[in-house]
Design an enzyme around this catalytic site. Structure first.
Site, PDB file in Angstrom:
ATOM      1  N   TYR A  59       0.827  -1.202   0.000  1.00  0.00           N
ATOM      2  CA  TYR A  59       0.000   0.000   0.000  1.00  0.00           C
ATOM      3  C   TYR A  59       0.866   1.259   0.000  1.00  0.00           C
ATOM      4  CZ  TYR A  59      -3.643  -3.330   1.454  1.00  0.00           C
ATOM      5  OH  TYR A  59      -4.510  -4.392   1.545  1.00  0.00           O
ATOM      6  N   HIS A 140      -0.283 -12.424   1.159  1.00  0.00           N
ATOM      7  CA  HIS A 140      -0.972 -11.419   0.354  1.00  0.00           C
ATOM      8  C   HIS A 140      -1.046 -11.822  -1.121  1.00  0.00           C
ATOM      9  CE1 HIS A 140      -1.422  -6.786  -0.467  1.00  0.00           C
ATOM     10  NE2 HIS A 140      -2.533  -7.462  -0.678  1.00  0.00           N
TER      11      HIS A 140
END
Length: 325
Positions: A59, A140
């Site tokens: 992110y 992830h």
């Protein structure tokens, strides 16, 4: 249901609030946020009583972790639950803009689901966060890396859990099918399912959610707004990070029309829907400013009559067998 109510994940001692704060937007998702607004947003979430925060190295090329840590490192560590992700390392050589991320970073994400790569990812996340531990670690998006995730990432996280360095092993994906495979391949405490159990897409309920319920794996439902379409359905709205197709916009508008008949904002129905399934422990929703995080909480606690869910099913906008809040 109260947004600040806490619930335990699976067989662990980890507790999360029913409404969690997804920190992708404060990493500059789609548009820039800046350090000051990001900090104010995390502070606002804290002041509202939210105590589950989810971030990732991806992110903003580390921006989300650094911005979250700037606030959370000053809070009592025993009062909140924090998750981050593994499977991408940040390496030098950033570019002015990366896909989805509007703010420049000196680091570029590269996939690494190896045992050593995951241990390095975990250590580097702690450095960026300015904290000595995270509670939950998600593998992830191993969509094209299943074998490496099972042979490398999962054993690394299992070892971190056994040593007490993390409390829960998880995986976070935008699909349900591989999470089913992971559930059968390892001992997972929870999963983060993004966008696959929403008012527009209940594919997670076909196999994953029943399996999680059977095995005591808690589900953290992310992407309740499907990247924005269920927050404000209109041409140009995002669905799964891309502009939504016309048919999806029309379906979202039809759901909104039912909500309006019951004087309920579409956002409220969208954010509350996932918790109708007993496998779902928390709904994790992003926000990019204090106003959005405040709105998330208000929508989560909006009183919704049972007749609204019944009408959605009657109009063919929800399957009859889907459980509702």
């Amino acid at each position: 249901m109260k947004a600040t109510e806490k619930v335990r994940l699976g067989r662990t001692e980890v507790e999360v609030t029913r409404l969690g704060f997804g920190l992708a937007p404060i990493g500059g998702l789609f548009t820039a946020v800046g350090d000051e607004v990001a900090r104010a947003t995390v502070e606002a979430a804290w002041n509202l009583g939210l105590r589950y925060f989810d971030t990732a190295p991806l992110y903003g090329g580390g921006l989300s972790e650094r911005r979250a840590g700037a606030v959370l490192s000053g809070k009592p560590r025993e009062e909140f639950t924090l998750s981050t992700k593994v499977g991408r390392l940040l390496v030098p050589g950033g570019v002015a803009e990366q896909e989805f991320w509007a703010e420049p970073s000196e680091l570029t994400p590269v996939f690494d689901f190896s045992y050593d790569g995951v241990l390095r990812s975990h250590a580097e996340s702690l450095q960026r966060l300015g904290l000595d531990r995270v509670d939950i670690a998600h593998i992830h998006d191993p969509d094209h890396h299943f074998d490496e995730a099972v042979s490398g990432a999962y054993p690394a996280l299992a070892d971190l859990r056994a040593r007490g360095d993390i409390d829960a092993v998880s995986a976070g994906m935008n699909q349900a099918e591989m999470l089913v495979d992971l559930a059968r391949a390892g001992d997972f405490d929870c999963f983060m399912l993004a966008g696959r159990y929403t008012l527009l897409d209940q594919s997670g309920s076909a196999e994953l959610l029943p399996l999680c319920l059977e095995r005591g794996i808690s589900v953290l439902a992310a992407g309740a707004y499907n990247s924005g379409l269920l927050a404000d359905p209109k041409p140009g709205a995002h669905y799964d990070y891309a502009p939504a197709e016309r048919t999806l916009i029309e379906r979202a508008l039809a759901i909104q029309a039912v909500c309006e008949r019951h004087s309920v904002p579409l956002r409220a129905a969208a954010i509350q829907f996932p918790l109708g399934h007993p496998a779902v422990a928390s709904v994790v929703v992003g926000a990019r400013d204090p106003e959005q995080i405040t709105d998330n909480l208000e929508m989560f606690e909006w009183e919704i009559p049972g007749a609204l869910w019944a009408d959605l099913k009657k109009d063919g906008l929800l399957p009859e067998e889907v459980p509702t809040p």
